[in-house]
Design a protein around this motif. Structure first.
Motif, short mmCIF file in Angstrom:
data_model
loop_
_atom_site.label_atom_id
_atom_site.label_comp_id
_atom_site.label_asym_id
_atom_site.label_seq_id
_atom_site.Cartn_x
_atom_site.Cartn_y
_atom_site.Cartn_z
N TRP A 22 20.71 -6.49 0.61
CA TRP A 22 19.60 -7.03 1.39
C TRP A 22 19.69 -6.59 2.85
O TRP A 22 18.74 -6.04 3.42
N GLY A 23 20.83 -6.83 3.47
CA GLY A 23 20.96 -6.52 4.89
C GLY A 23 20.83 -5.05 5.21
O GLY A 23 20.18 -4.66 6.19
N GLU A 24 21.44 -4.19 4.37
CA GLU A 24 21.37 -2.76 4.62
C GLU A 24 19.93 -2.25 4.52
O GLU A 24 19.49 -1.43 5.32
N HIS A 25 19.20 -2.73 3.53
CA HIS A 25 17.84 -2.23 3.32
C HIS A 25 16.83 -2.89 4.26
O HIS A 25 15.81 -2.26 4.60
N VAL A 26 17.09 -4.11 4.71
CA VAL A 26 16.27 -4.67 5.79
C VAL A 26 16.45 -3.81 7.03
O VAL A 26 15.48 -3.42 7.70
N HIS A 27 17.70 -3.47 7.35
CA HIS A 27 17.98 -2.67 8.55
C HIS A 27 17.31 -1.30 8.48
O HIS A 27 16.75 -0.82 9.48
N SER A 28 17.36 -0.66 7.31
CA SER A 28 16.85 0.71 7.20
C SER A 28 15.33 0.79 7.06
O SER A 28 14.73 1.81 7.39
N SER A 29 14.70 -0.29 6.58
CA SER A 29 13.26 -0.22 6.30
C SER A 29 12.39 -1.00 7.28
O SER A 29 11.20 -0.73 7.40
N ARG A 30 12.97 -1.96 7.99
CA ARG A 30 12.18 -2.82 8.87
C ARG A 30 11.57 -2.00 10.01
O ARG A 30 12.25 -1.19 10.66
N ASP A 31 10.28 -2.22 10.22
CA ASP A 31 9.50 -1.53 11.26
C ASP A 31 9.38 -0.03 11.00
O ASP A 31 8.91 0.71 11.87
N ARG A 32 9.78 0.42 9.83
CA ARG A 32 9.58 1.82 9.44
C ARG A 32 8.71 1.87 8.18
O ARG A 32 7.59 2.37 8.21
N VAL A 33 9.27 1.34 7.09
CA VAL A 33 8.55 1.33 5.81
C VAL A 33 7.87 -0.02 5.59
O VAL A 33 6.78 -0.09 5.02
N LEU A 34 8.52 -1.08 6.03
CA LEU A 34 8.01 -2.43 5.83
C LEU A 34 7.94 -3.15 7.17
O LEU A 34 8.77 -2.92 8.05
N SER A 35 6.97 -4.04 7.28
CA SER A 35 6.88 -4.86 8.49
C SER A 35 7.81 -6.06 8.38
O SER A 35 8.31 -6.39 7.29
N ARG A 36 8.04 -6.73 9.49
CA ARG A 36 8.85 -7.95 9.47
C ARG A 36 8.20 -9.01 8.60
O ARG A 36 8.88 -9.79 7.92
N GLU A 37 6.87 -9.06 8.60
CA GLU A 37 6.15 -10.01 7.76
C GLU A 37 6.35 -9.67 6.28
O GLU A 37 6.51 -10.58 5.45
N ASP A 38 6.31 -8.38 5.94
CA ASP A 38 6.57 -7.97 4.57
C ASP A 38 7.94 -8.48 4.10
O ASP A 38 8.08 -9.01 3.00
N ILE A 39 8.95 -8.29 4.93
CA ILE A 39 10.32 -8.64 4.56
C ILE A 39 10.44 -10.14 4.34
O ILE A 39 11.07 -10.59 3.37
N GLU A 40 9.82 -10.93 5.20
CA GLU A 40 9.84 -12.38 5.02
C GLU A 40 9.18 -12.76 3.70
O GLU A 40 9.67 -13.61 2.95
N ARG A 41 8.04 -12.10 3.39
CA ARG A 41 7.30 -12.44 2.17
C ARG A 41 8.02 -11.97 0.90
O ARG A 41 7.81 -12.53 -0.18
N ILE A 42 8.86 -10.95 1.01
CA ILE A 42 9.62 -10.51 -0.16
C ILE A 42 10.50 -11.64 -0.68
O ILE A 42 10.72 -11.77 -1.89
N THR A 43 11.00 -12.48 0.21
CA THR A 43 11.83 -13.60 -0.24
C THR A 43 11.02 -14.59 -1.07
O THR A 43 11.58 -15.31 -1.89
N GLN A 44 9.71 -14.62 -0.88
CA GLN A 44 8.83 -15.50 -1.65
C GLN A 44 8.36 -14.84 -2.94
O GLN A 44 7.93 -15.52 -3.88
N GLY A 45 8.36 -13.51 -2.98
CA GLY A 45 8.06 -12.79 -4.20
C GLY A 45 6.60 -12.45 -4.39
O GLY A 45 5.78 -12.50 -3.46
N SER A 46 6.26 -12.11 -5.62
CA SER A 46 4.93 -11.61 -5.94
C SER A 46 3.84 -12.66 -5.78
O SER A 46 2.66 -12.32 -5.67
N GLN A 47 4.20 -13.93 -5.77
CA GLN A 47 3.21 -14.99 -5.67
C GLN A 47 2.79 -15.26 -4.23
O GLN A 47 1.84 -16.02 -3.99
N ALA A 48 3.49 -14.68 -3.26
CA ALA A 48 3.13 -14.89 -1.86
C ALA A 48 1.77 -14.25 -1.57
O ALA A 48 1.38 -13.26 -2.20
#
Length: 203
Positions: free
Chosen positions: A102-128
């Motif tokens: 989790w931590g490594e891929h948040v670090h490598s993808s945040r603000d590049r591939v995924l937004s901070r909002e995306d990352i927060e919503r991933i914890t909620q899953g497909s129903q978010a």
């Protein structure tokens, strides 16, 4: 599955690693060849020491080399779009309560591939709320693989309307690689890297 981020991180990495790291003088040619792939992939300087996970994985030269080959393929040779790949990896890492992934891929993808909002919503899953059709289908695929070891027909059909045959094949392979990684890293209680101080945090 939801985790209390701090409690889960403490459970997995709050104790000493279960196997010692191997020093450079304990490595053989198979290790060095695999390490060179890593160095080139991530742009590491020559002579940089192995990260904690790889220094432990090196106890098995055969699996070390094979694991690195598959990881490099998943990272730079996969036909999956980067966003699809990172959504699948991060959802898998969260479902397995895997602080290192989790931590490594948040670090490598945040603000590049995924937004901070995306990352927060991933914890909620497909129903978010807020996902488009492909994003939701990718997250649901990771969830179904976790729950039932297969992607259901409805999810598959949605994925197939966006991805080609090669990409459809590679998606469960990438997810499976990170399931295996979660098993190994969590069981070894692998130390987090400097880029990953918080484990299962979203910030």
């Amino acid at each position: 599955m939801g985790w209390d981020a701090a409690e889960r991180t403490e459970q997995v990495v709050g104790s000493r690693e279960r196997l010692p790291f191997l020093d450079k003088d304990q490595l053989d040619q198979r290790h060095f060849e695999a390490m060179e792939q890593l160095r080139v992939l991530y742009g590491y300087p020559e002579g940089m020491p192995l990260a904690p996970f790889f220094a432990t994985l090196a106890h098995s030269p055969e699996f070390f080399a094979g694991y690195i080959d598959l990881g490099v393929t998943a990272s730079i040779r996969s036909a999956l779009p980067a966003r699809v790949r990172e959504l699948a990896i991060l959802r898998t890492g969260w479902l397995h309560g895997a602080p290192y992934i989790w931590g490594e891929h948040v670090h490598s993808s945040r603000d590049r591939v995924l937004s901070r909002e995306d990352i927060e919503r991933i914890t909620q899953g497909s129903q978010a709320g807020g996902w488009d059709e492909l994003d939701r289908a990718v997250l649901r695929a990771a969830e179904e693989l976790h729950a039932n070891s297969m992607i259901g027909d409805e999810t598959w059909n949605l994925l197939a309307s966006h991805l080609d045959a090669r990409q459809l094949l590679e998606l469960p392979i990438v997810v499976g690689h990170y399931v295996m990684t979660a098993y190994v890293q969590n069981s070894l209680r692998t130390r987090l890297t400097d880029n990953n101080p918080d484990g299962l945090e979203t910030r």
